[in-house]
Design a protein around this motif. Structure first.
Motif, PDB file in Angstrom:
ATOM      1  N   VAL A 254      -0.437  -4.265   1.258  1.00  0.00           N
ATOM      2  CA  VAL A 254      -1.270  -3.208   1.844  1.00  0.00           C
ATOM      3  C   VAL A 254      -2.675  -3.745   2.136  1.00  0.00           C
ATOM      4  CG1 VAL A 254      -2.381  -0.975   1.402  1.00  0.00           C
ATOM      5  CG2 VAL A 254       0.017  -1.322   0.771  1.00  0.00           C
ATOM      6  N   ILE A 255      -3.210  -4.534   1.202  1.00  0.00           N
ATOM      7  CA  ILE A 255      -4.542  -5.125   1.409  1.00  0.00           C
ATOM      8  C   ILE A 255      -4.531  -6.042   2.626  1.00  0.00           C
ATOM      9  CG2 ILE A 255      -6.242  -6.712   0.413  1.00  0.00           C
ATOM     10  CD1 ILE A 255      -5.440  -5.565  -2.344  1.00  0.00           C
ATOM     11  N   THR A 256      -3.469  -6.823   2.772  1.00  0.00           N
ATOM     12  CA  THR A 256      -3.350  -7.707   3.933  1.00  0.00           C
ATOM     13  C   THR A 256      -3.298  -6.904   5.231  1.00  0.00           C
ATOM     14  OG1 THR A 256      -2.169  -9.355   2.608  1.00  0.00           O
ATOM     15  CG2 THR A 256      -1.947  -9.506   4.999  1.00  0.00           C
ATOM     16  N   ASP A 257      -2.577  -5.792   5.207  1.00  0.00           N
ATOM     17  CA  ASP A 257      -2.491  -4.949   6.400  1.00  0.00           C
ATOM     18  C   ASP A 257      -3.851  -4.388   6.805  1.00  0.00           C
ATOM     19  OD1 ASP A 257       0.203  -5.378   6.491  1.00  0.00           O
ATOM     20  OD2 ASP A 257       0.751  -3.494   5.506  1.00  0.00           O
ATOM     21  N   ASN A 258      -4.759  -4.270   5.830  1.00  0.00           N
ATOM     22  CA  ASN A 258      -6.080  -3.692   6.108  1.00  0.00           C
ATOM     23  C   ASN A 258      -7.186  -4.747   6.139  1.00  0.00           C
ATOM     24  OD1 ASN A 258      -5.909  -0.482   5.918  1.00  0.00           O
ATOM     25  ND2 ASN A 258      -4.484  -1.340   4.437  1.00  0.00           N
ATOM     26  N   ASP A 259      -6.807  -6.025   6.298  1.00  0.00           N
ATOM     27  CA  ASP A 259      -7.795  -7.091   6.173  1.00  0.00           C
ATOM     28  C   ASP A 259      -8.922  -6.991   7.212  1.00  0.00           C
ATOM     29  OD1 ASP A 259      -6.265  -7.754   8.341  1.00  0.00           O
ATOM     30  OD2 ASP A 259      -5.725  -9.763   7.648  1.00  0.00           O
ATOM     31  N   GLU A 263     -12.711  -6.750   6.033  1.00  0.00           N
ATOM     32  CA  GLU A 263     -13.703  -7.728   6.478  1.00  0.00           C
ATOM     33  C   GLU A 263     -14.863  -7.042   7.181  1.00  0.00           C
ATOM     34  OE1 GLU A 263     -13.939 -11.622   9.438  1.00  0.00           O
ATOM     35  OE2 GLU A 263     -11.988 -10.867   8.768  1.00  0.00           O
ATOM     36  N   GLU A 264     -14.535  -6.034   7.988  1.00  0.00           N
ATOM     37  CA  GLU A 264     -15.580  -5.324   8.734  1.00  0.00           C
ATOM     38  C   GLU A 264     -16.551  -4.622   7.790  1.00  0.00           C
ATOM     39  OE1 GLU A 264     -15.557  -1.250  11.238  1.00  0.00           O
ATOM     40  OE2 GLU A 264     -14.198  -2.796  12.023  1.00  0.00           O
ATOM     41  N   LYS A 265     -16.020  -4.039   6.713  1.00  0.00           N
ATOM     42  CA  LYS A 265     -16.858  -3.298   5.779  1.00  0.00           C
ATOM     43  C   LYS A 265     -17.362  -4.159   4.629  1.00  0.00           C
ATOM     44  CE  LYS A 265     -15.727   1.400   6.753  1.00  0.00           C
ATOM     45  NZ  LYS A 265     -16.001   2.735   6.218  1.00  0.00           N
ATOM     46  N   LYS A 266     -16.965  -5.456   4.634  1.00  0.00           N
ATOM     47  CA  LYS A 266     -17.358  -6.386   3.566  1.00  0.00           C
ATOM     48  C   LYS A 266     -16.939  -5.857   2.207  1.00  0.00           C
ATOM     49  CE  LYS A 266     -21.289  -8.103   6.276  1.00  0.00           C
ATOM     50  NZ  LYS A 266     -22.752  -8.300   6.341  1.00  0.00           N
ATOM     51  N   ALA A 267     -15.718  -5.337   2.157  1.00  0.00           N
ATOM     52  CA  ALA A 267     -15.208  -4.724   0.931  1.00  0.00           C
ATOM     53  C   ALA A 267     -14.677  -5.779  -0.032  1.00  0.00           C
ATOM     54  CB  ALA A 267     -14.104  -3.721   1.267  1.00  0.00           C
ATOM     55  N   THR A 268     -14.731  -5.444  -1.312  1.00  0.00           N
ATOM     56  CA  THR A 268     -14.161  -6.276  -2.368  1.00  0.00           C
ATOM     57  C   THR A 268     -13.087  -5.471  -3.079  1.00  0.00           C
ATOM     58  OG1 THR A 268     -16.258  -7.414  -2.701  1.00  0.00           O
ATOM     59  CG2 THR A 268     -14.621  -7.573  -4.473  1.00  0.00           C
ATOM     60  N   ASN A 294      -8.469   5.602   2.018  1.00  0.00           N
ATOM     61  CA  ASN A 294      -9.544   6.560   1.755  1.00  0.00           C
ATOM     62  C   ASN A 294     -10.757   5.878   1.132  1.00  0.00           C
ATOM     63  OD1 ASN A 294      -8.134   8.692   2.779  1.00  0.00           O
ATOM     64  ND2 ASN A 294      -7.574   9.592   0.822  1.00  0.00           N
ATOM     65  N   SER A 295     -10.506   4.931   0.214  1.00  0.00           N
ATOM     66  CA  SER A 295     -11.610   4.222  -0.418  1.00  0.00           C
ATOM     67  C   SER A 295     -12.399   3.404   0.608  1.00  0.00           C
ATOM     68  CB  SER A 295     -11.085   3.298  -1.521  1.00  0.00           C
ATOM     69  OG  SER A 295     -10.546   4.057  -2.586  1.00  0.00           O
ATOM     70  N   LEU A 296     -11.718   2.900   1.614  1.00  0.00           N
ATOM     71  CA  LEU A 296     -12.394   2.142   2.671  1.00  0.00           C
ATOM     72  C   LEU A 296     -13.079   3.065   3.682  1.00  0.00           C
ATOM     73  CD1 LEU A 296      -9.660  -0.576   3.346  1.00  0.00           C
ATOM     74  CD2 LEU A 296     -11.884  -0.943   2.253  1.00  0.00           C
ATOM     75  N   LYS A 297     -12.569   4.270   3.806  1.00  0.00           N
ATOM     76  CA  LYS A 297     -13.110   5.211   4.798  1.00  0.00           C
ATOM     77  C   LYS A 297     -14.337   5.947   4.267  1.00  0.00           C
ATOM     78  CE  LYS A 297     -10.141   8.001   6.723  1.00  0.00           C
ATOM     79  NZ  LYS A 297      -9.245   9.165   6.876  1.00  0.00           N
ATOM     80  N   PHE A 298     -14.228   6.514   3.042  1.00  0.00           N
ATOM     81  CA  PHE A 298     -15.283   7.377   2.527  1.00  0.00           C
ATOM     82  C   PHE A 298     -16.304   6.539   1.740  1.00  0.00           C
ATOM     83  CE2 PHE A 298     -11.486  10.124   2.830  1.00  0.00           C
ATOM     84  CZ  PHE A 298     -11.954  10.952   3.844  1.00  0.00           C
ATOM     85  N   THR A 299     -17.133   5.795   2.474  1.00  0.00           N
ATOM     86  CA  THR A 299     -18.097   4.882   1.869  1.00  0.00           C
ATOM     87  C   THR A 299     -19.520   5.323   2.160  1.00  0.00           C
ATOM     88  OG1 THR A 299     -18.026   3.472   3.834  1.00  0.00           O
ATOM     89  CG2 THR A 299     -16.500   2.940   2.038  1.00  0.00           C
ATOM     90  N   LYS A 300     -20.445   4.817   1.342  1.00  0.00           N
ATOM     91  CA  LYS A 300     -21.856   5.109   1.555  1.00  0.00           C
ATOM     92  C   LYS A 300     -22.415   4.171   2.625  1.00  0.00           C
ATOM     93  CE  LYS A 300     -22.356   6.277  -3.341  1.00  0.00           C
ATOM     94  NZ  LYS A 300     -22.946   5.839  -4.633  1.00  0.00           N
ATOM     95  N   PRO A 305     -17.940  -1.504   0.117  1.00  0.00           N
ATOM     96  CA  PRO A 305     -16.993  -0.881  -0.813  1.00  0.00           C
ATOM     97  C   PRO A 305     -16.525  -1.873  -1.889  1.00  0.00           C
ATOM     98  CG  PRO A 305     -16.352  -0.512   1.471  1.00  0.00           C
ATOM     99  CD  PRO A 305     -17.422  -1.542   1.487  1.00  0.00           C
ATOM    100  N   ILE A 306     -16.434  -1.372  -3.108  1.00  0.00           N
ATOM    101  CA  ILE A 306     -15.851  -2.130  -4.216  1.00  0.00           C
ATOM    102  C   ILE A 306     -14.700  -1.294  -4.774  1.00  0.00           C
ATOM    103  CG2 ILE A 306     -16.232  -3.128  -6.501  1.00  0.00           C
ATOM    104  CD1 ILE A 306     -19.159  -3.497  -5.739  1.00  0.00           C
ATOM    105  N   ILE A 307     -13.479  -1.835  -4.702  1.00  0.00           N
ATOM    106  CA  ILE A 307     -12.286  -1.102  -5.122  1.00  0.00           C
ATOM    107  C   ILE A 307     -11.592  -1.892  -6.225  1.00  0.00           C
ATOM    108  CG2 ILE A 307     -10.105  -0.086  -4.361  1.00  0.00           C
ATOM    109  CD1 ILE A 307     -11.304  -0.194  -1.467  1.00  0.00           C
ATOM    110  N   ASN A 308     -11.335  -1.229  -7.334  1.00  0.00           N
ATOM    111  CA  ASN A 308     -10.687  -1.873  -8.476  1.00  0.00           C
ATOM    112  C   ASN A 308      -9.379  -1.142  -8.783  1.00  0.00           C
ATOM    113  OD1 ASN A 308     -10.337  -3.575 -10.720  1.00  0.00           O
ATOM    114  ND2 ASN A 308     -11.228  -2.019 -12.072  1.00  0.00           N
ATOM    115  N   ILE A 309      -8.265  -1.896  -8.800  1.00  0.00           N
ATOM    116  CA  ILE A 309      -6.940  -1.307  -9.051  1.00  0.00           C
ATOM    117  C   ILE A 309      -6.362  -1.975 -10.298  1.00  0.00           C
ATOM    118  CG2 ILE A 309      -4.642  -0.859  -8.108  1.00  0.00           C
ATOM    119  CD1 ILE A 309      -5.887  -1.315  -5.301  1.00  0.00           C
TER     120      ILE A 309
END
Length: 405
Positions: A254-259, A263-268, A294-300, A305-309
């Motif tokens: 899923v992360i690869t599908d959203n790469d 990258e655009e949002k500089k998410a971790t 949603n975590s990538l969409k609803f950002t400040k 974005p920093i996402i921990n699973i």
């Protein structure tokens, strides 16, 4: 024509105003007895009735209507501010009501249900007409000459098949009547409105015309996304054989599908120790796609974005279960540093067509979390969330490692 029945005049006036604003014809009755008198004199397509009234209550009126061939098919919606217990709701359905709504009433939901049941009633009447035509057709064919018997049989079978198809479609309409909602119609209305504006006022290629065209395209995109999500939601009822699913591998896919978006949002995004469970891979992928999306969409603004699973084994099917290394369940946390939400609206976010964010800023259909909830429940699990406004949000999943039959 709709008949509303309530012994409190203020309720009648308010409800009548709500319906008339939708260009619906409405009549009112202040008691069960008055309602029956009106029903004897006039045809109604829907009855909205209070339960508790002096004299004849709503249940008694509904039982009388159900006992008459002329009125038994009129849909009845009960409204009640007092009788909210399960036994009263159950009795309401037993007497023949199509719905039981407790007060205070959500006017948007009421209008949606009213329009849906009016359409169902109309289609039922059309179906009865078709059945009547079918019967007459069969009688005519029976009286025809013997050399036409083969053609008569073929025509009759065709009509019976068409009738069965109509009955099936009517049943499907009742099962999925919630699809007919404002959110589904709104993009279509916008497309029509802007196209007319372009046609009537902007024939030349100027900036204003381009703006309307762009809006039209956006409306069409929203409509397409909505239809896609609705189809995904409806498909969840199908039976699929579960198999082993390595959640660690699935989430990385899923992360690869959203790469590109990452990258655009500089998410971790960090993923820790996810288990292998029994489940339906495509559906579990949809859950993590919706939650990570949603975590990538609803950002400040201006905050990467920093996402921990992560996950942990637990003893039982409970959101608060104690940790147990060899437990039969896993508890998964998806945590982000986005805009968050007020926890008082927690139950609302998992309802279909619900969104707590401004759709002009954050595009979406309001179906993603409803899909996730339905999938998790189908996997015999639980889902909830913890959050604060302008703070981190954490979605929590509880899933069994093995599915029960």
């Amino acid at each position: 024509m709709i008949l509303i029945v309530d012994d409190i005049k203020a309720n009648l006036i308010a409800l009548k105003k709500i319906l008339e604003l939708q260009d619906l014809e409405v009549e009112a009755a202040e008691s069960g007895e008055e309602a029956l008198k009106k029903i004897l004199k006039k045809e109604y397509a829907l009855i909205i009735m209070d339960v508790q009234m002096p004299g004849m209550d709503g249940f008694e009126v509904a039982e009388i209507l159900a006992g008459s061939n002329r009125t038994k098919n009129i849909p009845v919606i009960f409204l009640s501010a007092v009788n909210k217990q399960k036994n009263f709701i159950f009795k309401g359905y037993q007497t023949g009501a199509v719905d039981y709504i407790t007060k205070p009433v959500d006017s948007d939901l009421l209008i949606l249900k009213v329009k849906t049941f009016l359409k169902i009633y109309q289609q039922q009447n059309e179906l009865l007409v078709i059945k009547d035509l079918l019967s007459k057709e069969i009688e005519i064919r029976k009286e025809a000459q013997e050399n036409l018997e083969i053609k008569i049989a073929a025509r009759t079978n065709e009509l019976v098949t068409k009738n069965e198809e109509l009955e099936l479609k009517n049943h499907e309409l009742q099962q999925f009547s919630w699809v007919v909602s404002h959110d589904l119609k709104e993009p279509l209305r916008k497309i029509q409105m802007f196209i007319h504006i372009i046609k009537d006022n902007y024939l030349l290629q100027d900036d204003k015309a381009k703006d309307y065209v762009n809006r039209t395209v956006k409306a069409a995109e929203r409509m397409q996304n909505l239809i896609t999500d609705l189809l995904e939601y409806s498909r969840l009822s199908a039976t699929v054989r579960p198999e082993k699913v390595a959640l660690d591998v699935l989430v990385h896919e899923v992360i690869t599908d959203n790469d590109h978006l990452i990258e655009e949002k500089k998410a971790t995004i960090t993923v820790h120790n996810l288990p292998t469970i029994m489940g339906i891979p495509s559906q579990l992928r949809q859950v993590f796609q919706n939650l990570i999306g949603n975590s990538l969409k609803f950002t400040k603004d201006g905050v990467p974005p920093i996402i921990n699973i992560r996950s942990e084994r637990i003893a039982k099917r409970s959101l608060d279960s104690e940790i147990q290394d060899d437990g039969a369940y896993c508890r998964i946390f998806i945590q982000d540093n986005g805009i968050g939400f007020d926890e008082q609206y927690l139950s609302k976010i998992f309802m279909i067509f619900q969104s707590l964010s401004d759709r002009k800023i954050y595009e979406g259909t309001g179906i993603g979390l409803a899909i996730a909830k339905k999938i998790i429940e189908k996997h015999q699990g639980l889902i909830t969330a913890k959050s604060q406004v302008d703070a981190e949000a954490t979605f929590i999943l509880v899933l069994p490692l093995q599915l029960n039959n």
